[in-house]
Scaffold this motif. Sequence first.
Motif, PDB file in Angstrom:
ATOM      1  N   GLN A  73       0.842  -1.204   0.000  1.00 57.84           N
ATOM      2  CA  GLN A  73       0.000   0.000   0.000  1.00 57.84           C
ATOM      3  C   GLN A  73       0.869   1.243   0.000  1.00 57.84           C
ATOM      4  O   GLN A  73       0.600   2.206  -0.724  1.00 57.84           O
ATOM      5  CB  GLN A  73      -0.870   0.001   1.261  1.00 57.84           C
ATOM      6  CG  GLN A  73      -2.198  -0.688   1.107  1.00 57.84           C
ATOM      7  CD  GLN A  73      -2.997  -0.614   2.385  1.00 57.84           C
ATOM      8  OE1 GLN A  73      -2.479  -0.829   3.473  1.00 57.84           O
ATOM      9  NE2 GLN A  73      -4.248  -0.283   2.272  1.00 57.84           N
ATOM     10  N   ALA A  74       1.928   1.229   0.802  1.00 53.41           N
ATOM     11  CA  ALA A  74       2.789   2.415   0.890  1.00 53.41           C
ATOM     12  C   ALA A  74       3.441   2.679  -0.467  1.00 53.41           C
ATOM     13  O   ALA A  74       3.438   3.812  -0.961  1.00 53.41           O
ATOM     14  CB  ALA A  74       3.847   2.189   1.962  1.00 53.41           C
ATOM     15  N   VAL A  75       3.940   1.607  -1.101  1.00 54.36           N
ATOM     16  CA  VAL A  75       4.593   1.789  -2.401  1.00 54.36           C
ATOM     17  C   VAL A  75       3.566   2.268  -3.420  1.00 54.36           C
ATOM     18  O   VAL A  75       3.810   3.187  -4.204  1.00 54.36           O
ATOM     19  CB  VAL A  75       5.247   0.457  -2.845  1.00 54.36           C
ATOM     20  CG1 VAL A  75       5.682   0.524  -4.296  1.00 54.36           C
ATOM     21  CG2 VAL A  75       6.425   0.140  -1.949  1.00 54.36           C
ATOM     22  N   ASP A  76       2.362   1.698  -3.371  1.00 56.61           N
ATOM     23  CA  ASP A  76       1.318   2.133  -4.311  1.00 56.61           C
ATOM     24  C   ASP A  76       1.001   3.607  -4.119  1.00 56.61           C
ATOM     25  O   ASP A  76       0.841   4.346  -5.080  1.00 56.61           O
ATOM     26  CB  ASP A  76       0.040   1.311  -4.081  1.00 56.61           C
ATOM     27  CG  ASP A  76       0.093   0.014  -4.870  1.00 56.61           C
ATOM     28  OD1 ASP A  76       1.027  -0.116  -5.688  1.00 56.61           O
ATOM     29  OD2 ASP A  76      -0.767  -0.848  -4.641  1.00 56.61           O
ATOM     30  N   PHE A  77       0.935   4.037  -2.848  1.00 53.17           N
ATOM     31  CA  PHE A  77       0.585   5.445  -2.605  1.00 53.17           C
ATOM     32  C   PHE A  77       1.656   6.362  -3.174  1.00 53.17           C
ATOM     33  O   PHE A  77       1.351   7.377  -3.814  1.00 53.17           O
ATOM     34  CB  PHE A  77       0.434   5.685  -1.105  1.00 53.17           C
ATOM     35  CG  PHE A  77       0.074   7.098  -0.774  1.00 53.17           C
ATOM     36  CD1 PHE A  77       1.023   7.966  -0.265  1.00 53.17           C
ATOM     37  CD2 PHE A  77      -1.201   7.573  -1.012  1.00 53.17           C
ATOM     38  CE1 PHE A  77       0.703   9.281   0.027  1.00 53.17           C
ATOM     39  CE2 PHE A  77      -1.523   8.895  -0.730  1.00 53.17           C
ATOM     40  CZ  PHE A  77      -0.563   9.742  -0.213  1.00 53.17           C
ATOM     41  N   VAL A  78       2.918   5.996  -2.978  1.00 55.93           N
ATOM     42  CA  VAL A  78       3.993   6.827  -3.513  1.00 55.93           C
ATOM     43  C   VAL A  78       3.882   6.882  -5.028  1.00 55.93           C
ATOM     44  O   VAL A  78       4.042   7.943  -5.648  1.00 55.93           O
ATOM     45  CB  VAL A  78       5.363   6.260  -3.090  1.00 55.93           C
ATOM     46  CG1 VAL A  78       6.481   6.961  -3.829  1.00 55.93           C
ATOM     47  CG2 VAL A  78       5.549   6.398  -1.600  1.00 55.93           C
ATOM     48  N   LEU A  79       3.529   5.748  -5.637  1.00 58.37           N
ATOM     49  CA  LEU A  79       3.404   5.741  -7.106  1.00 58.37           C
ATOM     50  C   LEU A  79       2.260   6.638  -7.552  1.00 58.37           C
ATOM     51  O   LEU A  79       2.373   7.376  -8.529  1.00 58.37           O
ATOM     52  CB  LEU A  79       3.174   4.309  -7.599  1.00 58.37           C
ATOM     53  CG  LEU A  79       4.424   3.426  -7.566  1.00 58.37           C
ATOM     54  CD1 LEU A  79       4.067   1.975  -7.782  1.00 58.37           C
ATOM     55  CD2 LEU A  79       5.421   3.883  -8.610  1.00 58.37           C
ATOM     56  N   VAL A  80       1.171   6.627  -6.799  1.00 56.21           N
ATOM     57  CA  VAL A  80       0.047   7.500  -7.166  1.00 56.21           C
ATOM     58  C   VAL A  80       0.485   8.957  -7.068  1.00 56.21           C
ATOM     59  O   VAL A  80       0.300   9.754  -7.981  1.00 56.21           O
ATOM     60  CB  VAL A  80      -1.152   7.227  -6.229  1.00 56.21           C
ATOM     61  CG1 VAL A  80      -2.161   8.355  -6.304  1.00 56.21           C
ATOM     62  CG2 VAL A  80      -1.795   5.910  -6.562  1.00 56.21           C
ATOM     63  N   GLU A  81       1.141   9.308  -5.951  1.00 52.22           N
ATOM     64  CA  GLU A  81       1.572  10.701  -5.776  1.00 52.22           C
ATOM     65  C   GLU A  81       2.526  11.112  -6.881  1.00 52.22           C
ATOM     66  O   GLU A  81       2.428  12.197  -7.454  1.00 52.22           O
ATOM     67  CB  GLU A  81       2.261  10.846  -4.413  1.00 52.22           C
ATOM     68  CG  GLU A  81       1.334  10.786  -3.213  1.00 52.22           C
ATOM     69  CD  GLU A  81       0.730  12.151  -2.899  1.00 52.22           C
ATOM     70  OE1 GLU A  81      -0.474  12.296  -3.138  1.00 52.22           O
ATOM     71  OE2 GLU A  81       1.475  13.042  -2.481  1.00 52.22           O
ATOM     72  N   LEU A  82       3.478  10.236  -7.200  1.00 50.14           N
ATOM     73  CA  LEU A  82       4.465  10.597  -8.219  1.00 50.14           C
ATOM     74  C   LEU A  82       3.819  10.697  -9.582  1.00 50.14           C
ATOM     75  O   LEU A  82       4.169  11.570 -10.383  1.00 50.14           O
ATOM     76  CB  LEU A  82       5.586   9.558  -8.240  1.00 50.14           C
ATOM     77  CG  LEU A  82       6.580   9.677  -7.086  1.00 50.14           C
ATOM     78  CD1 LEU A  82       7.584   8.547  -7.122  1.00 50.14           C
ATOM     79  CD2 LEU A  82       7.301  11.019  -7.139  1.00 50.14           C
TER      80      LEU A  82
END
Lengths: 88, 73
Positions: A18-27
């Motif tokens: 989830q954390a990695v996915d969130f960073v990908l969404v933000e980026l």
Amino acid sequence: MSQKQLPKEYYELLEELQAVDFVLVELTLYLDTHPNDFEAIQQFNEYAKMKKQLKKRYEKEYGPLQQYGNSYSNYPWDWKDAPWPWQV
Amino acid sequence: MHTNRKFYEPYVSPFDPCPPIRVKSYSTPPNLYMGFQPPGLEQYTARAALQKGTLWKAFYDPYPYPYPSKREE
């Protein structure tokens, strides 16, 4: 028939994903407006690679994460088995 | 000291049934003060970003509760 309980690692792995996915969404959103920001693109590709590894680890142990060809399937066809994301 | 909290004084009518609230405040998000986001802003770690709701420290807005909580009074 006792329901199989999920191990602690399952939740840790899911939270990491989830954390990695969130960073990908933000980026992704950031890069939509900053197409030539090289560091951000490097970071995006880093996290995309991390996500692939996490997804592979998850699917090896807990079954498919996504459907319609985004994940391999076990035998028998098991993507519909419990627990569903909201039951986890 | 710059703060995201803005204040205003609502009109108090002589016929207000309840005791008037003289000053009210509202919180404004940090992105109002940023304009076009510069590259290379300081970031949180992935886990912290997920918890805080934003990747960049500058945009973190916990929307603080403006009034002292009952316990502290």
